[in-house]
Design a protein around this motif. Structure first.
Motif, PDB file in Angstrom:
ATOM      1  N   ALA A 190      26.857  88.042  32.049  1.00  0.00           N
ATOM      2  CA  ALA A 190      28.431  87.960  32.955  1.00  0.00           C
ATOM      3  C   ALA A 190      28.891  89.192  32.685  1.00  0.00           C
ATOM      4  O   ALA A 190      29.503  89.730  33.714  1.00  0.00           O
ATOM      5  N   LEU A 191      29.056  89.786  31.763  1.00  0.00           N
ATOM      6  CA  LEU A 191      29.502  91.307  31.444  1.00  0.00           C
ATOM      7  C   LEU A 191      28.700  92.285  32.332  1.00  0.00           C
ATOM      8  O   LEU A 191      29.452  93.090  33.011  1.00  0.00           O
ATOM      9  N   THR A 192      27.598  92.028  32.175  1.00  0.00           N
ATOM     10  CA  THR A 192      26.853  92.982  33.279  1.00  0.00           C
ATOM     11  C   THR A 192      27.126  93.145  34.647  1.00  0.00           C
ATOM     12  O   THR A 192      27.422  94.029  35.168  1.00  0.00           O
ATOM     13  N   TRP A 193      26.941  91.993  35.188  1.00  0.00           N
ATOM     14  CA  TRP A 193      27.309  91.705  36.613  1.00  0.00           C
ATOM     15  C   TRP A 193      28.819  92.087  36.821  1.00  0.00           C
ATOM     16  O   TRP A 193      29.163  92.399  38.185  1.00  0.00           O
ATOM     17  N   ILE A 194      29.805  91.531  36.136  1.00  0.00           N
ATOM     18  CA  ILE A 194      30.958  91.744  36.436  1.00  0.00           C
ATOM     19  C   ILE A 194      31.330  93.510  36.488  1.00  0.00           C
ATOM     20  O   ILE A 194      31.986  94.097  37.454  1.00  0.00           O
ATOM     21  N   CYS A 195      30.993  94.067  35.381  1.00  0.00           N
ATOM     22  CA  CYS A 195      30.695  95.582  35.496  1.00  0.00           C
ATOM     23  C   CYS A 195      29.954  96.304  36.524  1.00  0.00           C
ATOM     24  O   CYS A 195      30.438  97.309  37.321  1.00  0.00           O
TER      25      CYS A 195
ATOM     26  N   VAL B 227      35.830  80.276  27.239  1.00  0.00           N
ATOM     27  CA  VAL B 227      34.880  79.568  26.389  1.00  0.00           C
ATOM     28  C   VAL B 227      35.271  77.952  26.275  1.00  0.00           C
ATOM     29  O   VAL B 227      34.061  77.219  26.320  1.00  0.00           O
ATOM     30  N   GLU B 228      36.319  77.985  25.812  1.00  0.00           N
ATOM     31  CA  GLU B 228      36.586  76.426  25.334  1.00  0.00           C
ATOM     32  C   GLU B 228      36.719  75.705  26.505  1.00  0.00           C
ATOM     33  O   GLU B 228      36.450  74.530  26.525  1.00  0.00           O
ATOM     34  N   ARG B 229      37.105  76.254  27.643  1.00  0.00           N
ATOM     35  CA  ARG B 229      37.081  75.412  28.851  1.00  0.00           C
ATOM     36  C   ARG B 229      35.396  75.478  29.697  1.00  0.00           C
ATOM     37  O   ARG B 229      35.582  74.828  30.886  1.00  0.00           O
ATOM     38  N   GLY B 230      34.703  76.161  28.977  1.00  0.00           N
ATOM     39  CA  GLY B 230      33.439  75.849  29.921  1.00  0.00           C
ATOM     40  C   GLY B 230      33.064  77.014  31.025  1.00  0.00           C
ATOM     41  O   GLY B 230      32.246  76.782  31.840  1.00  0.00           O
ATOM     42  N   LEU B 231      34.101  77.921  30.871  1.00  0.00           N
ATOM     43  CA  LEU B 231      34.054  78.829  32.382  1.00  0.00           C
ATOM     44  C   LEU B 231      33.665  80.200  31.928  1.00  0.00           C
ATOM     45  O   LEU B 231      33.625  81.244  32.593  1.00  0.00           O
ATOM     46  N   TRP B 232      33.297  80.415  30.535  1.00  0.00           N
ATOM     47  CA  TRP B 232      32.976  81.879  30.160  1.00  0.00           C
ATOM     48  C   TRP B 232      31.810  81.564  28.938  1.00  0.00           C
ATOM     49  O   TRP B 232      31.952  80.887  28.143  1.00  0.00           O
ATOM     50  N   PRO B 233      30.560  82.423  29.218  1.00  0.00           N
ATOM     51  CA  PRO B 233      29.780  82.279  28.124  1.00  0.00           C
ATOM     52  C   PRO B 233      30.151  82.674  26.498  1.00  0.00           C
ATOM     53  O   PRO B 233      30.914  83.725  26.626  1.00  0.00           O
ATOM     54  N   ALA B 234      29.677  82.115  25.623  1.00  0.00           N
ATOM     55  CA  ALA B 234      30.200  82.446  24.301  1.00  0.00           C
ATOM     56  C   ALA B 234      29.467  83.932  23.753  1.00  0.00           C
ATOM     57  O   ALA B 234      28.520  84.266  24.331  1.00  0.00           O
ATOM     58  N   ALA B 235      30.413  84.706  23.244  1.00  0.00           N
ATOM     59  CA  ALA B 235      29.791  86.133  22.786  1.00  0.00           C
ATOM     60  C   ALA B 235      28.229  85.806  22.016  1.00  0.00           C
ATOM     61  O   ALA B 235      27.957  84.957  21.385  1.00  0.00           O
ATOM     62  N   GLY B 236      27.541  86.655  22.559  1.00  0.00           N
ATOM     63  CA  GLY B 236      26.225  86.867  21.793  1.00  0.00           C
ATOM     64  C   GLY B 236      25.070  85.957  22.518  1.00  0.00           C
ATOM     65  O   GLY B 236      23.788  86.269  22.336  1.00  0.00           O
ATOM     66  N   ALA B 237      25.486  85.251  23.296  1.00  0.00           N
ATOM     67  CA  ALA B 237      24.426  84.471  24.206  1.00  0.00           C
ATOM     68  C   ALA B 237      24.021  85.507  25.377  1.00  0.00           C
ATOM     69  O   ALA B 237      24.803  86.139  25.894  1.00  0.00           O
TER      70      ALA B 237
END
Length: 177
Positions: free
Chosen positions: A79-84, A63-73
């Motif tokens: 991201a979680l859906t497509w990884i799973c 999140v802090e490096r701009g490579l993961w979306p913040a929780a709740g967004a």
């Protein structure tokens, strides 16, 4: 490895002799009872399953490096859906299509259907979760790319998917794969 490279997180890589059975014996088996790779150790805690490792790294460092979306967004949900999806839906279909046997043709058809779903999701968007590259692109494009190489999955007629994989794999940090 690609996720760690993108995040530029200091880490130590320990190679394991899988053919010699090292992953099935302590100390490796104590960290990962499945006897597989990867195993991620952070402090005193170990985890396994590549999808879980990428999600963990995204939550902790991304999140802090701009490579993961913040929780709740909404992008976090994608991201979680497509990884799973890559791990739990695409992966088993890919393995079934790779196996010899009477169900191989049906498995290949299912794989084509699944890739079509991803292609439609990617139509009109540059990255899987948002307008910016994320670790979800790392994980998912690696899975799709492996499918193209290992099974001979034909991604050429799937324009959005093909362009997405090419953009992801053109990143300098992808060279660690």
């Amino acid at each position: 490895m690609w996720a760690l490279a993108e995040l530029e997180v200091p880490h130590t890589l320990e190679l394991i002799d899988l053919a010699g059975g090292a992953a099935k014996r302590p100390p490796v088996a104590d960290l990962n009872p499945m006897g597989q790779v990867p195993t991620l150790v952070d402090g005193d805690q170990a985890m396994f399953e590549s999808s879980a490792c990428v999600i963990y790294l995204g939550e902790k460092f991304g999140v802090e490096r701009g490579l993961w979306p913040a929780a709740g967004a909404p992008a976090h949900m994608r991201a979680l859906t497509w990884i799973c999806w890559s791990a739990a839906t695409f992966g088993p279909a890919l393995r079934a299509a790779f196996a010899d046997g009477p169900g191989r043709a049906e498995a290949a058809a299912r794989l084509t259907e699944l890739v079509g779903h991803l292609d439609r999701h990617l139509a009109g968007r540059p990255w899987i979760a948002d307008a910016t590259f994320s670790l979800a692109d790392v994980y998912c494009s690696a899975a799709i790319g492996w499918g193209v190489r290992a099974v001979g999955l034909d991604a050429a007629p799937i324009d959005a998917l093909r362009g997405w994989v090419e953009r992801a794999w053109a990143r300098p940090k992808a060279a660690v794969m």
